[in-house]
Design a protein around this motif. Structure first.
Motif, PDB file in Angstrom:
ATOM      1  N   UNK A   1       0.859  -1.179   0.000  1.00  0.00           N
ATOM      2  CA  UNK A   1       0.000   0.000   0.000  1.00  0.00           C
ATOM      3  C   UNK A   1       0.897   1.231   0.000  1.00  0.00           C
ATOM      4  N   UNK A   2       0.547   2.235  -0.776  1.00  0.00           N
ATOM      5  CA  UNK A   2       1.264   3.510  -0.763  1.00  0.00           C
ATOM      6  C   UNK A   2       0.315   4.583  -0.263  1.00  0.00           C
ATOM      7  N   UNK A   3       0.835   5.431   0.593  1.00  0.00           N
ATOM      8  CA  UNK A   3       0.086   6.589   1.083  1.00  0.00           C
ATOM      9  C   UNK A   3       0.923   7.807   0.742  1.00  0.00           C
ATOM     10  N   UNK A   4       0.362   8.732  -0.007  1.00  0.00           N
ATOM     11  CA  UNK A   4       1.068   9.972  -0.332  1.00  0.00           C
ATOM     12  C   UNK A   4       0.410  11.107   0.453  1.00  0.00           C
ATOM     13  N   UNK A   5       1.220  11.721   1.313  1.00  0.00           N
ATOM     14  CA  UNK A   5       0.756  12.870   2.093  1.00  0.00           C
ATOM     15  C   UNK A   5       1.145  14.132   1.332  1.00  0.00           C
ATOM     16  N   UNK A   6       0.171  14.953   0.944  1.00  0.00           N
ATOM     17  CA  UNK A   6       0.488  16.180   0.199  1.00  0.00           C
ATOM     18  C   UNK A   6       0.898  17.315   1.144  1.00  0.00           C
ATOM     19  N   UNK A   7       1.682  18.219   0.607  1.00  0.00           N
ATOM     20  CA  UNK A   7       2.013  19.466   1.305  1.00  0.00           C
ATOM     21  C   UNK A   7       2.553  19.246   2.715  1.00  0.00           C
ATOM     22  N   UNK A   8       3.581  18.411   2.841  1.00  0.00           N
ATOM     23  CA  UNK A   8       4.175  18.125   4.146  1.00  0.00           C
ATOM     24  C   UNK A   8       5.066  19.297   4.553  1.00  0.00           C
ATOM     25  N   UNK A   9       4.746  19.892   5.673  1.00  0.00           N
ATOM     26  CA  UNK A   9       5.416  21.108   6.141  1.00  0.00           C
ATOM     27  C   UNK A   9       6.610  20.786   7.042  1.00  0.00           C
ATOM     28  N   UNK A  10       7.678  20.254   6.462  1.00  0.00           N
ATOM     29  CA  UNK A  10       8.926  20.014   7.184  1.00  0.00           C
ATOM     30  C   UNK A  10      10.016  20.759   6.428  1.00  0.00           C
ATOM     31  N   UNK A  11      10.688  21.709   7.058  1.00  0.00           N
ATOM     32  CA  UNK A  11      11.758  22.442   6.370  1.00  0.00           C
ATOM     33  C   UNK A  11      12.882  21.503   5.931  1.00  0.00           C
ATOM     34  N   UNK A  12      13.492  21.806   4.805  1.00  0.00           N
ATOM     35  CA  UNK A  12      14.600  20.996   4.289  1.00  0.00           C
ATOM     36  C   UNK A  12      15.696  20.886   5.339  1.00  0.00           C
ATOM     37  N   UNK A  13      16.129  19.667   5.594  1.00  0.00           N
ATOM     38  CA  UNK A  13      17.229  19.425   6.516  1.00  0.00           C
ATOM     39  C   UNK A  13      16.881  19.510   7.988  1.00  0.00           C
ATOM     40  N   UNK A  14      15.676  19.918   8.326  1.00  0.00           N
ATOM     41  CA  UNK A  14      15.287  20.000   9.742  1.00  0.00           C
ATOM     42  C   UNK A  14      15.145  18.587  10.298  1.00  0.00           C
TER      43      UNK A  14
END
Length: 160
Positions: free
Chosen positions: A21-34
């Motif tokens: 099963x694949x779940x794609x979460x849109x618009x994930x708000x995690x800053x790059x490298x955080x």
């Protein structure tokens, strides 16, 4: 959020298994490298079936090794052709016998290693999609969860 189930016969990272099963979460708000200190997925239990929900099962969890994965399609091979992360987690969800109820919570173990691998990719940006791929690898048990449902004011599955 989008979820698709598929056969895993062509996905060797999950062999042996019955379904991926694949779940794609849109618009994930995690800053790059955080650094992601902890992360899990909350599911809403869809069905409880005696003799299946109360048996053991083992599920492999990986991310898609893509900094902004596409939403799944029903095209043959869509999930099995996606590259997966090196980081993975094995999950043995609690057996769900007489004490379980439909629309109860089911939560994965910590997936932060998977999220950290994806969000450290050079082209990751806050607001990108993030895909999690799960495959049933062993055990006679099954767990049924809603592909999309509001549970206590939370749209599930929910990444938190």
């Amino acid at each position: 959020m989008s979820a698709v189930a598929t056969s895993c016969t062509a996905l060797p990272d999950f062999q042996p298994c019955e379904q991926v099963v694949i779940i794609v979460f849109p618009n994930v708000e995690i800053p790059a490298g955080a650094p992601v200190m902890s992360a899990s997925i909350l599911f809403d239990v869809d069905e409880v079936r005696p003799g299946q929900s109360d048996d053991d099962c083992l599920i492999s969890i990986m991310g898609e090794a893509n900094a902004n994965p596409a939403m799944p399609t029903d095209a043959n091979g869509d999930v099995s052709s996606r590259a997966v992360t090196t980081a993975s987690v094995m999950w043995s969800p609690a057996a769900c016998g007489d004490g379980c109820s439909t629309h109860g919570d089911l939560v994965t173990p910590d997936l932060s290693a998977i999220l950290n691998e994806v969000t450290s990719m050079g082209d990751w940006a806050s607001g990108n999609n993030l895909a999690i791929i799960m495959g049933h690898t062993s055990g006679a048990g099954s767990r049924w969860v809603e592909s999309s449902r509001e549970n206590n004011g939370i749209q599930t599955p929910a990444l938190f």
